[in-house]
Each structure stands twice: as structure tokens, then as C-alpha cells.
Design an enzyme around this catalytic site. Sequence first.
Site, short mmCIF file in Angstrom:
data_model
loop_
_atom_site.label_atom_id
_atom_site.label_comp_id
_atom_site.label_asym_id
_atom_site.label_seq_id
_atom_site.Cartn_x
_atom_site.Cartn_y
_atom_site.Cartn_z
N ASP A 1 0.71 -1.04 0.04
CA ASP A 1 0.05 0.00 -0.11
C ASP A 1 0.85 1.29 0.05
OD1 ASP A 1 -2.05 -1.75 0.38
OD2 ASP A 1 -1.90 -1.70 2.51
N GLU B 1 -11.54 -0.06 -3.31
CA GLU B 1 -10.88 0.60 -2.21
C GLU B 1 -9.58 0.78 -3.02
OE1 GLU B 1 -9.54 -2.83 -0.07
OE2 GLU B 1 -8.29 -3.61 -1.46
O1 FUB Z 1 -3.14 -3.53 3.51
C1 FUB Z 1 -4.68 -3.71 3.86
C2 FUB Z 1 -5.60 -3.46 2.67
O2 FUB Z 1 -5.25 -4.34 1.66
C3 FUB Z 1 -5.69 -2.19 2.21
O3 FUB Z 1 -6.12 -1.11 3.16
C4 FUB Z 1 -6.36 -2.21 0.86
O4 FUB Z 1 -6.18 -0.97 0.00
C5 FUB Z 1 -5.47 -3.47 0.56
O5 FUB Z 1 -4.17 -3.28 -0.26
#
Ligand code: FUB
Length: 375
Positions: A68, A278
Site C-alpha cells: 500500500d 478500495e
Molecule cells: O493492506 C490492507 C488493505 O489491503 C488495504 O487497506 C487495501 O487497500 C488493500 O491493499
Amino acid sequence: MSFKNHPSFVSPTLSALAVLMPLAMFTACQNKSEESKTAADKATAPATAASSRKYLSEPLVKDIYTADPSAHVFNGKIYIYPSHDIETGMPENDNGDHFAMRDYHILSMDSIGGKVTDHGVALDVKDIPWAGRQLWAPDAAFKNGTYYLYFPVKDKQDVFRIGVATSASPTGPFKAQPQPIPGSLSIDPAVFTDTDGKTYMYMGGIWGGQLQRWRTGKYDASKPKEQEPGPKEVALGPKMARLTSDMLRFDEPVKEVQILGQDGKPFLSGDNKHRFFEGGWLHKYNNKYYFSYSTGDTHLLAYATGDSPYGPFTYQGVIMNPVEGWTTHHSIVEVNGKWYIFYHDTELSGKTWLRNVKVTELKRKPDGSIELINP
Ligand code: FUB
């Protein structure tokens, strides 16, 4: 998350059988001392690359797992604010409980392709007064001599909120505010400062990110994660708000960001190749605002453009094809007149929750559209 069905997933068993890539191929440097590693690091630090696949880029660090990546240039230097993935033995489930990260490490480099420094622990979950578990994807900003680290973590009631921590240094240590940002929700904060000095936060993620539980404006714990809008209903969008001038709160009510198809209509929830899942990010290029995001279960990085940081944003296409691993998360930043995308995959581990950050150039066509990247 049923990531095992994804074609790019390499099971640990398969990856163990795969041909090892020579370690000499890895030129990324790190200088974190053995002493500063946590027990979890030592237990899970990737020693070998376990895949015969070909990759566009190499992991930026390989003695800890990172994911991320939110990249920024502060005072001419590149700083990367990633998640710090660890092995905790949590069983995998659709809530993402196996992403049980406990601290952040910040990385820096003077130039793309240069030596990467891991600055050690910048913020630990135990030092966030209101936090329960799972420090997920952070972002950072700088204003008036202070660096701000924005982070999602579940509170003690297991609800994701977004917190902010401050430091005089871009690499921390950061001190968390005593409470989460009022009105904040879900995960994946991405902070964008416009040319007029106003700063905005984008946030949200469905499924394990809990965005679907906020449909009434209040958190609804009774709803299972499957309680997304029906496939023919309008998809959930990310949320956003302008920050106050002290960067610690929202200066306006949180709004939903609209992402529209080329036909001007919002995407439907069942359109999982296009709808927001997301990992939102905003950047500005030639006076256009580019909102990019992960489509989650279809593993694409898509982008949409608009004329205002508030949107609406109109879908333009895919930036990056699926990476190895279930999750797709990125940031886009300009460094010395060139644009780069920071992203992650699972090259080092073959496990979807033990990821490694990477960078590659982002190229545009003369009309500003982004060229597709095959990671
Ligand atoms: O790293 C945890 C979660 O996985 C992140 O918040 C999302 O965007 C995905 O990458």
C-alpha cells in the site's frame, strides 16, 4: 476475500516448488539493522524470491514485507508511507483479518532507482490510544513544518476509523492524536493538496474495509459484509472531505465521490470491473483531477477524471493489469518532471498478505490518458 480463485494467485506450495530467482537480481538496498527488527520481522523476513514469473519491477526492500505505498516528494526527497505486512498466523477470511499489521515503517530514497532506506518503526499500534487492531494503508502530508501521517485502524469496537499523527520529521516518530478524526470512516485515506493550498482526504473500501456498513450514515454492525447494494443498484463510492487548515479534522461534512461511466451514469454494484472497491488516490495533471482506485475482486487499477477535487469523475480506463496477489493498491507521484506509480505485489512471498512495494514509470499519451501497465 476469495483470493485463491484469482488466476494470479501463487499458492505457497506452488511457489515453494518454483524456480528461485537469483538473489543477485535484487539491487534494492536497505539499511535497517538486525537489532531494530521486530520478532515478527525476523520470523517472516523474506529470504528468497519464490517465483519463476517475470516482473516489471523489483521489490524496493526485501528484508521486511511492505504494501500500500503512498509516495510523496518532501524537500526534494522521495518518501514512501507503506503498510508493514507481518505474519501473525491469523486465518484468512473475507474480512481480511489476516492483514493484522501492527506498525509502520517509512522508506525514503533520493531518486527513483537509488538506495532505499528503511527508517524503522514510525508509529506502533500500541501508542495509538483509541486503536484496537489492524493498521492498514496510510498516507502522509506536509504543512507549515509539520508532517502528518493519516492511518486507518480498527477501534476497540472493531470499527475502522482514520487517525492522524504528527511529527517534525517525514520519517517520524509520529505521535497520534488521542481520538480518531471525527466523522472519519472505513479505510485507505489518500490526502491531496491542491495548487490553492486546500487539502482533501479520500477514503473508503468495501468488504473488509466496512464501507458498506455506513450506508445509512451510521455504522451498522448488524449488516454482514455481503450487504452491498444489489447488483443492479448504484455502486458504493469512496468518501471525501476537505481538511481544516490545521490538517487534523474535516472542515465539512463527508461526501460521496461519484464515479461515472462514459455514458454519464454511475456504475452499478454488479459491474465489478469498473466500480470502486478500495485504494483511492487523487493527483492533478494539466489542470485535470485524476481519481484512481482498485476494483478489488477484479484486481484492476482503474482511473477516472474530473474538473474538481470533488468530482464527479468520469471513467477513462485501466492503469494497471492485475498484480500477483489479491490486493491492488497504488499511489502516483511526480518526481523531477516524470510520473511514477508505486504499487505492490507478492513476488517475495507468494502470500497475499505478505506483500512488497515496487515502483515503475507512469506514461501518458499526448491527450493525458494513461498508458496501460503490465506489472
Ligand atoms: O493492506 C490492507 C488493505 O489491503 C488495504 O487497506 C487495501 O487497500 C488493500 O491493499
